[in-house]
Design a protein around this motif. Structure first.
Motif, PDB file in Angstrom:
ATOM      1  N   ASP A 256       9.252   4.757   0.159  1.00 20.47           N
ATOM      2  CA  ASP A 256       9.617   3.100   0.296  1.00 20.47           C
ATOM      3  C   ASP A 256       8.488   2.377   1.389  1.00 20.47           C
TER       4      ASP A 256
ATOM      5  N   ARG B  34       8.316  -2.037  -3.883  1.00 20.78           N
ATOM      6  CA  ARG B  34       9.661  -2.656  -4.159  1.00 20.78           C
ATOM      7  C   ARG B  34       9.597  -3.638  -5.080  1.00 20.78           C
TER       8      ARG B  34
ATOM      9  N   LYS C  96       8.961  -5.663  -8.370  1.00 17.42           N
ATOM     10  CA  LYS C  96       9.665  -5.381  -9.667  1.00 17.42           C
ATOM     11  C   LYS C  96       8.979  -6.504 -10.674  1.00 17.42           C
TER      12      LYS C  96
END
Ligand code: 6PG
Length: 238
Positions: free
Chosen positions: A213, A218, A220
């Motif tokens: 992470d 993250r 998209k």
């Protein structure tokens, strides 16, 4: 959401690969809708791409292109660190593009005022409701060695913004305010391209692609593509 990695021998060929993606996205958008919308990344990595576009693709119908920024440092557009200034020097000042097609983040304003103004500019231009992600044709992104992208730094508040498209964000480690698009702002982009170069990014690139992470991981979009040079990709197993 598809993700893929393209590896190039060196930064110059990485810029060449990125230019092919940029030009392909430009031409298909103009053929389809008569307009091309692209978010430019800040930082140093994309400058080789911008210079290549100015040198070899002046013939594109730049009057049909609208350029936006993913983030901006707080200060004057003429500052050396300004992302607008970098793209202007490398590309915009060298092509025939109408000034009204250049949508810069006004970093000279107070951070929250600049963010709200830019959000209004985005939603107004794309004719979407407030906090509705714009359908950008192309989003160019870089990544820091800490896995940040845009000005979405690890551990900062902007990472959790679910509504606004543009927010001010304080980067503690830089002791500086930034104005940045949020993850939401780019989630409808047709194509999102990360440009990553240099051995200093190798460890984080490997971890991001393995799913650890980090802010960059993250992101998209309809299609997320990673373009890296050999040095940045040397830890990635074929
Ligand atoms: C910025 C960028 C930032 C950049 C990374 C990588 O304003 O600096 O938005 O996210 O892409 O820090 O920067 P380099 O390409 O200079 O390594």
């Amino acid at each position: 959401m598809s993700q893929r990695l393209g590896v190039y021998p060196d930064p110059a060929s990485l810029a060449g690969g990125a230019a092919s993606v940029f030009v392909g996205s430009f031409k298909s958008a103009v053929a389809e809708r008569g307009i091309f919308t692209a978010v430019l990344s800040g930082g140093s990595t994309p400058l080789a791409l911008y210079r290549l576009l100015a040198a070899e693709h002046k013939d594109l119908d730049w009057a049909k292109a609208h350029l936006f920024w993913g983030d901006e440092r707080c200060g004057s557009p003429g500052d050396a660190g300004s992302n607008y200034n970098g793209a202007n020097a490398a590309l915009i000042s060298k092509i025939e593009i109408p000034p009204e097609n250049i949508h810069r983040i006004k970093g000279e304003l107070a951070p929250d005022e600049a963010a709200r103004l830019y959000e209004k500019e985005l939603t107004g231009f794309f004719g979407v409701e407030e906090s509705t992600p714009p359908p950008f044709d192309l989003v160019l992104l870089g990544m820091g060695a800490d896995g940040h992208t845009l000005s979405l730094f690890p551990g900062t508040r902007a990472l959790d913004e679910k509504e606004r498209l543009v927010v001010p964000n304080f980067a503690g480690k830089l002791d500086a305010w930034r104005v940045t698009l949020t993850f939401r702002a780019i989630e409808r982009a047709k194509k999102t391209v990360f440009l990553v170069a240099g051995a200093g990014k190798a460890a984080v690139l490997k971890e991001v692609l393995e799913g650890k992470d980090y802010p960059a991981g993250r992101v998209k979009g309809q299609e997320v593509v990673w373009l890296a040079d050999k040095d940045a990709a040397f830890l990635i197993k074929e």
